[in-house]
Design a protein around this motif. Structure first.
Motif, mmCIF file in Angstrom:
data_model
loop_
_atom_site.group_PDB
_atom_site.id
_atom_site.type_symbol
_atom_site.label_atom_id
_atom_site.label_comp_id
_atom_site.label_asym_id
_atom_site.label_seq_id
_atom_site.Cartn_x
_atom_site.Cartn_y
_atom_site.Cartn_z
ATOM 1 N N TYR A 100 0.576 -1.302 0.043
ATOM 2 C CA TYR A 100 -0.288 -0.121 0.127
ATOM 3 C C TYR A 100 1.232 1.394 0.151
ATOM 4 N N ASP A 103 0.050 6.492 -2.576
ATOM 5 C CA ASP A 103 -1.086 6.551 -4.109
ATOM 6 C C ASP A 103 -1.685 5.967 -4.360
ATOM 7 N N ASP A 104 -1.747 4.639 -3.102
ATOM 8 C CA ASP A 104 -2.923 3.601 -3.297
ATOM 9 C C ASP A 104 -2.925 2.853 -2.122
ATOM 10 N N GLU A 105 -3.796 3.495 -0.925
ATOM 11 C CA GLU A 105 -4.008 3.076 0.328
ATOM 12 C C GLU A 105 -4.966 1.952 0.792
ATOM 13 N N THR A 106 -6.142 2.534 -0.611
ATOM 14 C CA THR A 106 -7.113 1.537 -0.087
ATOM 15 C C THR A 106 -6.699 0.189 -0.516
ATOM 16 N N GLN A 107 -6.754 -0.558 -1.710
ATOM 17 C CA GLN A 107 -6.124 -1.385 -2.386
ATOM 18 C C GLN A 107 -4.911 -2.104 -2.066
ATOM 19 N N ASN A 109 -1.229 -2.959 -4.647
ATOM 20 C CA ASN A 109 -1.269 -3.420 -5.491
ATOM 21 C C ASN A 109 0.066 -4.895 -5.756
#
Length: 122
Positions: A100, A103-107, A109
């Motif tokens: 996480y 820029d991509d805290e929710t899902q 990668n």
């Protein structure tokens, strides 16, 4: 930008040991599952071992009792201790991690390293 960089691959004799390392870097908020995979010549990539953030581990049957995965969360690193190596362990070893970022805290990668070569001579 997130990067995973493996190191530690080498040429080793059958019966020997080797430790692989993988370091994550970048604007990382947290890392959950980390894993090691390998791909032998002419074969599909296979999952070797996984480790959760809490330290729970799983291994493919062929490396059980020979390989050990561990991690250092403070250093954002994962390791693979390999013992009693044999020719069938020859492969490029890759690490992966579910990360996480800011820029991509929710899902999060899945990220992969470029691999490190392990060659076991018989």
């Amino acid at each position: 930008q997130v990067q995973l960089v493996e190191s530690g691959g080498d040429l080793v004799q059958a019966g020997g040991s080797l430790t692989l390392s993988c370091r994550a870097s970048g604007r990382i908020l947290r890392i959950t599952d980390m894993a090691w995979h390998r791909q032998a010549p002419g074969k599909q990539r296979e999952l070797v071992a996984t480790i959760t953030a809490g330290g729970d581990t799983n291994y493919t049957d062929s490396v059980l009792d020979r390989f050990s995965i561990s991690r250092d969360n403070s250093k954002m690193m994962v390791y693979l201790q390999m013992n009693t190596l044999n020719a069938e362990d020859t492969a490029v070893y890759y690490c992966s991690a579910h990360i996480y970022t800011i820029d991509d805290e929710t899902q999060g990668n899945d990220y992969w390293g470029r691999g490190t070569q392990v060659t076991v001579s018989s």
